[in-house]
Design a protein around this motif. Structure first.
Motif, PDB file in Angstrom:
ATOM      1  N   ILE A  45       0.854  -1.192   0.000  1.00  0.00           N
ATOM      2  CA  ILE A  45       0.000   0.000   0.000  1.00  0.00           C
ATOM      3  C   ILE A  45       0.891   1.244   0.000  1.00  0.00           C
ATOM      4  O   ILE A  45       1.760   1.398   0.859  1.00  0.00           O
ATOM      5  N   ILE A  46       0.656   2.104  -0.982  1.00  0.00           N
ATOM      6  CA  ILE A  46       1.410   3.353  -1.057  1.00  0.00           C
ATOM      7  C   ILE A  46       0.457   4.532  -0.890  1.00  0.00           C
ATOM      8  O   ILE A  46      -0.739   4.444  -1.174  1.00  0.00           O
ATOM      9  N   ARG A  47       0.994   5.651  -0.420  1.00  0.00           N
ATOM     10  CA  ARG A  47       0.205   6.865  -0.197  1.00  0.00           C
ATOM     11  C   ARG A  47       0.553   7.875  -1.296  1.00  0.00           C
ATOM     12  O   ARG A  47       1.719   8.230  -1.466  1.00  0.00           O
ATOM     13  N   VAL A  48      -0.484   8.291  -2.041  1.00  0.00           N
ATOM     14  CA  VAL A  48      -0.260   9.219  -3.150  1.00  0.00           C
ATOM     15  C   VAL A  48      -1.249  10.369  -3.037  1.00  0.00           C
ATOM     16  O   VAL A  48      -2.247  10.299  -2.313  1.00  0.00           O
ATOM     17  N   ALA A  49      -1.004  11.438  -3.768  1.00  0.00           N
ATOM     18  CA  ALA A  49      -1.912  12.588  -3.782  1.00  0.00           C
ATOM     19  C   ALA A  49      -3.202  12.223  -4.517  1.00  0.00           C
ATOM     20  O   ALA A  49      -3.193  11.447  -5.477  1.00  0.00           O
ATOM     21  N   ASN A  50      -4.292  12.789  -4.062  1.00  0.00           N
ATOM     22  CA  ASN A  50      -5.607  12.508  -4.637  1.00  0.00           C
ATOM     23  C   ASN A  50      -5.808  13.335  -5.915  1.00  0.00           C
ATOM     24  O   ASN A  50      -5.905  14.559  -5.860  1.00  0.00           O
ATOM     25  N   PRO A  51      -5.906  12.682  -7.087  1.00  0.00           N
ATOM     26  CA  PRO A  51      -6.012  13.442  -8.343  1.00  0.00           C
ATOM     27  C   PRO A  51      -7.377  14.080  -8.578  1.00  0.00           C
ATOM     28  O   PRO A  51      -7.575  14.732  -9.594  1.00  0.00           O
ATOM     29  N   ILE A  52      -8.313  13.907  -7.650  1.00  0.00           N
ATOM     30  CA  ILE A  52      -9.603  14.600  -7.790  1.00  0.00           C
ATOM     31  C   ILE A  52      -9.423  16.100  -7.607  1.00  0.00           C
ATOM     32  O   ILE A  52     -10.217  16.909  -8.095  1.00  0.00           O
ATOM     33  N   TYR A  53      -8.358  16.495  -6.915  1.00  0.00           N
ATOM     34  CA  TYR A  53      -8.062  17.915  -6.727  1.00  0.00           C
ATOM     35  C   TYR A  53      -7.592  18.509  -8.055  1.00  0.00           C
ATOM     36  O   TYR A  53      -6.817  17.891  -8.789  1.00  0.00           O
ATOM     37  N   ASP A  54      -8.032  19.722  -8.332  1.00  0.00           N
ATOM     38  CA  ASP A  54      -7.659  20.376  -9.585  1.00  0.00           C
ATOM     39  C   ASP A  54      -6.150  20.517  -9.721  1.00  0.00           C
ATOM     40  O   ASP A  54      -5.584  20.303 -10.803  1.00  0.00           O
ATOM     41  N   SER A  55      -5.497  20.893  -8.643  1.00  0.00           N
ATOM     42  CA  SER A  55      -4.050  21.119  -8.699  1.00  0.00           C
ATOM     43  C   SER A  55      -3.294  19.828  -9.024  1.00  0.00           C
ATOM     44  O   SER A  55      -2.324  19.838  -9.795  1.00  0.00           O
ATOM     45  N   ILE A  56      -3.740  18.711  -8.450  1.00  0.00           N
ATOM     46  CA  ILE A  56      -3.078  17.428  -8.704  1.00  0.00           C
ATOM     47  C   ILE A  56      -3.419  16.924 -10.106  1.00  0.00           C
ATOM     48  O   ILE A  56      -2.561  16.396 -10.823  1.00  0.00           O
ATOM     49  N   PHE A  57      -4.667  17.107 -10.499  1.00  0.00           N
ATOM     50  CA  PHE A  57      -5.080  16.692 -11.840  1.00  0.00           C
ATOM     51  C   PHE A  57      -4.282  17.447 -12.898  1.00  0.00           C
ATOM     52  O   PHE A  57      -3.827  16.873 -13.890  1.00  0.00           O
ATOM     53  N   LYS A  58      -4.121  18.741 -12.694  1.00  0.00           N
ATOM     54  CA  LYS A  58      -3.316  19.572 -13.605  1.00  0.00           C
ATOM     55  C   LYS A  58      -1.873  19.056 -13.647  1.00  0.00           C
ATOM     56  O   LYS A  58      -1.273  18.931 -14.730  1.00  0.00           O
ATOM     57  N   TYR A  59      -1.328  18.738 -12.469  1.00  0.00           N
ATOM     58  CA  TYR A  59       0.042  18.247 -12.379  1.00  0.00           C
ATOM     59  C   TYR A  59       0.197  16.937 -13.145  1.00  0.00           C
ATOM     60  O   TYR A  59       1.241  16.690 -13.787  1.00  0.00           O
ATOM     61  N   ASP A  73      -1.946  24.170  -2.454  1.00  0.00           N
ATOM     62  CA  ASP A  73      -3.059  24.327  -3.398  1.00  0.00           C
ATOM     63  C   ASP A  73      -4.249  23.453  -3.000  1.00  0.00           C
ATOM     64  O   ASP A  73      -5.409  23.884  -3.108  1.00  0.00           O
ATOM     65  N   MET A  74      -3.971  22.248  -2.538  1.00  0.00           N
ATOM     66  CA  MET A  74      -5.063  21.366  -2.088  1.00  0.00           C
ATOM     67  C   MET A  74      -5.746  21.942  -0.857  1.00  0.00           C
ATOM     68  O   MET A  74      -6.971  21.853  -0.715  1.00  0.00           O
ATOM     69  N   ASN A  75      -4.949  22.543   0.032  1.00  0.00           N
ATOM     70  CA  ASN A  75      -5.543  23.170   1.222  1.00  0.00           C
ATOM     71  C   ASN A  75      -6.490  24.302   0.830  1.00  0.00           C
ATOM     72  O   ASN A  75      -7.564  24.469   1.417  1.00  0.00           O
ATOM     73  N   VAL A  76      -6.078  25.074  -0.179  1.00  0.00           N
ATOM     74  CA  VAL A  76      -6.933  26.172  -0.654  1.00  0.00           C
ATOM     75  C   VAL A  76      -8.234  25.614  -1.214  1.00  0.00           C
ATOM     76  O   VAL A  76      -9.325  26.145  -0.940  1.00  0.00           O
ATOM     77  N   GLU A  77      -8.142  24.540  -1.998  1.00  0.00           N
ATOM     78  CA  GLU A  77      -9.357  23.921  -2.544  1.00  0.00           C
ATOM     79  C   GLU A  77     -10.254  23.404  -1.424  1.00  0.00           C
ATOM     80  O   GLU A  77     -11.483  23.545  -1.476  1.00  0.00           O
ATOM     81  N   ASP A  78      -9.630  22.786  -0.404  1.00  0.00           N
ATOM     82  CA  ASP A  78     -10.418  22.285   0.724  1.00  0.00           C
ATOM     83  C   ASP A  78     -11.139  23.423   1.438  1.00  0.00           C
ATOM     84  O   ASP A  78     -12.303  23.288   1.830  1.00  0.00           O
ATOM     85  N   GLU A  79     -10.439  24.539   1.618  1.00  0.00           N
ATOM     86  CA  GLU A  79     -11.065  25.682   2.280  1.00  0.00           C
ATOM     87  C   GLU A  79     -12.250  26.201   1.466  1.00  0.00           C
ATOM     88  O   GLU A  79     -13.304  26.526   2.018  1.00  0.00           O
ATOM     89  N   TYR A  80     -12.052  26.255   0.162  1.00  0.00           N
ATOM     90  CA  TYR A  80     -13.129  26.744  -0.709  1.00  0.00           C
ATOM     91  C   TYR A  80     -14.341  25.821  -0.623  1.00  0.00           C
ATOM     92  O   TYR A  80     -15.472  26.263  -0.421  1.00  0.00           O
ATOM     93  N   PHE A  81     -14.086  24.519  -0.755  1.00  0.00           N
ATOM     94  CA  PHE A  81     -15.217  23.587  -0.751  1.00  0.00           C
ATOM     95  C   PHE A  81     -15.811  23.418   0.640  1.00  0.00           C
ATOM     96  O   PHE A  81     -16.991  23.103   0.778  1.00  0.00           O
ATOM     97  N   GLN A  82     -14.998  23.636   1.677  1.00  0.00           N
ATOM     98  CA  GLN A  82     -15.567  23.607   3.030  1.00  0.00           C
ATOM     99  C   GLN A  82     -16.546  24.759   3.204  1.00  0.00           C
ATOM    100  O   GLN A  82     -17.615  24.603   3.811  1.00  0.00           O
ATOM    101  N   ALA A  83     -16.175  25.930   2.645  1.00  0.00           N
ATOM    102  CA  ALA A  83     -17.089  27.076   2.694  1.00  0.00           C
ATOM    103  C   ALA A  83     -18.377  26.765   1.932  1.00  0.00           C
ATOM    104  O   ALA A  83     -19.485  27.112   2.373  1.00  0.00           O
ATOM    105  N   ILE A  84     -18.229  26.091   0.777  1.00  0.00           N
ATOM    106  CA  ILE A  84     -19.407  25.703   0.001  1.00  0.00           C
ATOM    107  C   ILE A  84     -20.268  24.725   0.801  1.00  0.00           C
ATOM    108  O   ILE A  84     -21.497  24.845   0.867  1.00  0.00           O
ATOM    109  N   GLU A  85     -19.614  23.725   1.438  1.00  0.00           N
ATOM    110  CA  GLU A  85     -20.352  22.737   2.218  1.00  0.00           C
ATOM    111  C   GLU A  85     -21.053  23.390   3.404  1.00  0.00           C
ATOM    112  O   GLU A  85     -22.199  23.050   3.730  1.00  0.00           O
ATOM    113  N   ASP A  86     -20.352  24.334   4.072  1.00  0.00           N
ATOM    114  CA  ASP A  86     -20.973  25.035   5.202  1.00  0.00           C
ATOM    115  C   ASP A  86     -22.193  25.823   4.734  1.00  0.00           C
ATOM    116  O   ASP A  86     -23.238  25.837   5.404  1.00  0.00           O
TER     117      ASP A  86
END
Length: 338
Positions: free
Chosen positions: A2-16, A234-247
């Motif tokens: 089992i390896i730990r990798v970045a989640n490509p659902i994030y825009d920044s990772i998908f772009k990368y 960048d992922m943290n920024v996306e999380d903050e944005y979507f957390q605001a949307i979820e709230d």
């Protein structure tokens, strides 16, 4: 392992991921089910539009694909990715802009310009209606007036300039099953593999990809992304944005729940009032019926009183005649009583 990798659902990772030419060819080849020989990211790439209620990520590709007969064909690939549900109008507006872009036309000598064939790819973080397949291919066919399919002369540049095919990927329906090449490539997007307490990280068993150099290459790049400080930010920024949307959505849902409960209470009260009004109406009807019965009895009594009055008048006339004949009052009463 089992390896730990970045989640490509994030825009920044998908772009990368997709800015790597080899990975772009691997992903697009799997989606198109054709070999992508060459791919280039076109101008206006990474158009990342944050809105009031959506993040939409877009990449435009120019790709040369190898057809079944070995020939090469140039196509445009308009890839759009979103986490949240959005109106189809946003997708249509973007495609409309691509149709109108002169750069997407081919100019050849002795021939009118024609549009480069386009394929629209939608990678969605949500389900579409009741469609229960993870990947949906929407392809066009041509028919004559009688409904017979037309194949002679097709494909044709003029026809291909005016229509496009679509591929819709529903990420929530990726459930760890790998039955074909596309499912294997898309498996790195399967959100069932994300860490329980950190959705920025995926836990993937790399043993599934041991004999696949392209997939090993994708996993390696995702490992590199997980260690990149800027990408983590960048992922943290996306999380903050979507957390605001979820709230915000949670607050809206709570408000809607209160409104719904109030509406149900009002509906119940209206029903009670309607029931009470119905009971009152029934009682009024009963009272009306009794009043009618009393009125009928009063009329009957009145008629009987009238009959009695007429009989008394007749008796009075008889008495008067008997008196004229010389009978005494006692004799008259005795005669009338007989």
């Amino acid at each position: 392992m089992i390896i730990r990798v970045a989640n490509p659902i994030y825009d920044s990772i998908f772009k990368y991921l997709m800015e790597d030419e080899r990975i772009a060819r691997t992903v697009l080849s799997a989606l198109l089910k054709k070999e992508v020989v060459e791919v280039q990211i076109r101008r206006n790439e990474y158009t990342n539009g944050f809105r009031d209620n959506i993040s939409m990520f877009r990449i435009d590709f120019g790709a040369r694909i190898r057809e079944d007969d070995g020939s090469l064909r140039l196509i445009l690939i308009e890839l759009q990715k979103t986490w949240l549900e959005t109106e189809t109008l946003r997708f249509r507006q973007y495609l409309g802009a691509q149709y109108a872009n002169p750069e997407n036309m081919v100019h050849e000598e002795m021939r009118a310009p024609y549009g480069i064939p386009m394929v629209a790819v939608y990678i969605l973080g949500h389900r579409v209606g009741k469609i229960n397949v993870p990947v949906l291919y929407v392809n066009h066919k041509s028919y004559d007036y009688e409904g017979h399919e037309v194949t002679q002369g097709l494909p044709d540049p003029f026809v291909d300039s005016l229509i496009h095919e679509s591929i819709i990927v529903q990420i929530p329906l990726l459930h760890g099953q790998i039955n074909n090449r596309l499912e294997k490539v898309l498996s790195v997007f399967d959100q069932t593999f994300k860490e329980k307490d950190n959705r920025q990280v995926m836990e993937i068993d790399d043993a599934k990809y041991q004999n696949d150099a392209d997939m090993q290459y994708i996993l390696h790049r995702l490992i590199m992304a997980s260690g990149n400080a800027q990408l983590r930010q960048d992922m943290n920024v996306e999380d903050e944005y979507f957390q605001a949307i979820e709230d915000r959505d949670t607050a809206i849902m709570s408000r809607d729940k209160v409104i719904k409960e109030k509406d149900e209470q009002i509906s119940q009260k209206d029903e009670q009032i309607s029931h009470q009004n119905q009971q009152i109406s029934q009682k009024d009807e009963q009272i009306s019926q009794k009043d009618e019965q009393i009125s009928q009895k009063d009329e009957q009594i009145s008629q009987k009183d009238k009959q009695i009055s007429q009989k008394n008048q007749q008796l009075d006339r008889i008495r008067e005649k008997l008196r004229q004949q010389g009978l005494s009052e006692d004799e008259i009463e005795e005669w009338i009583g007989k």
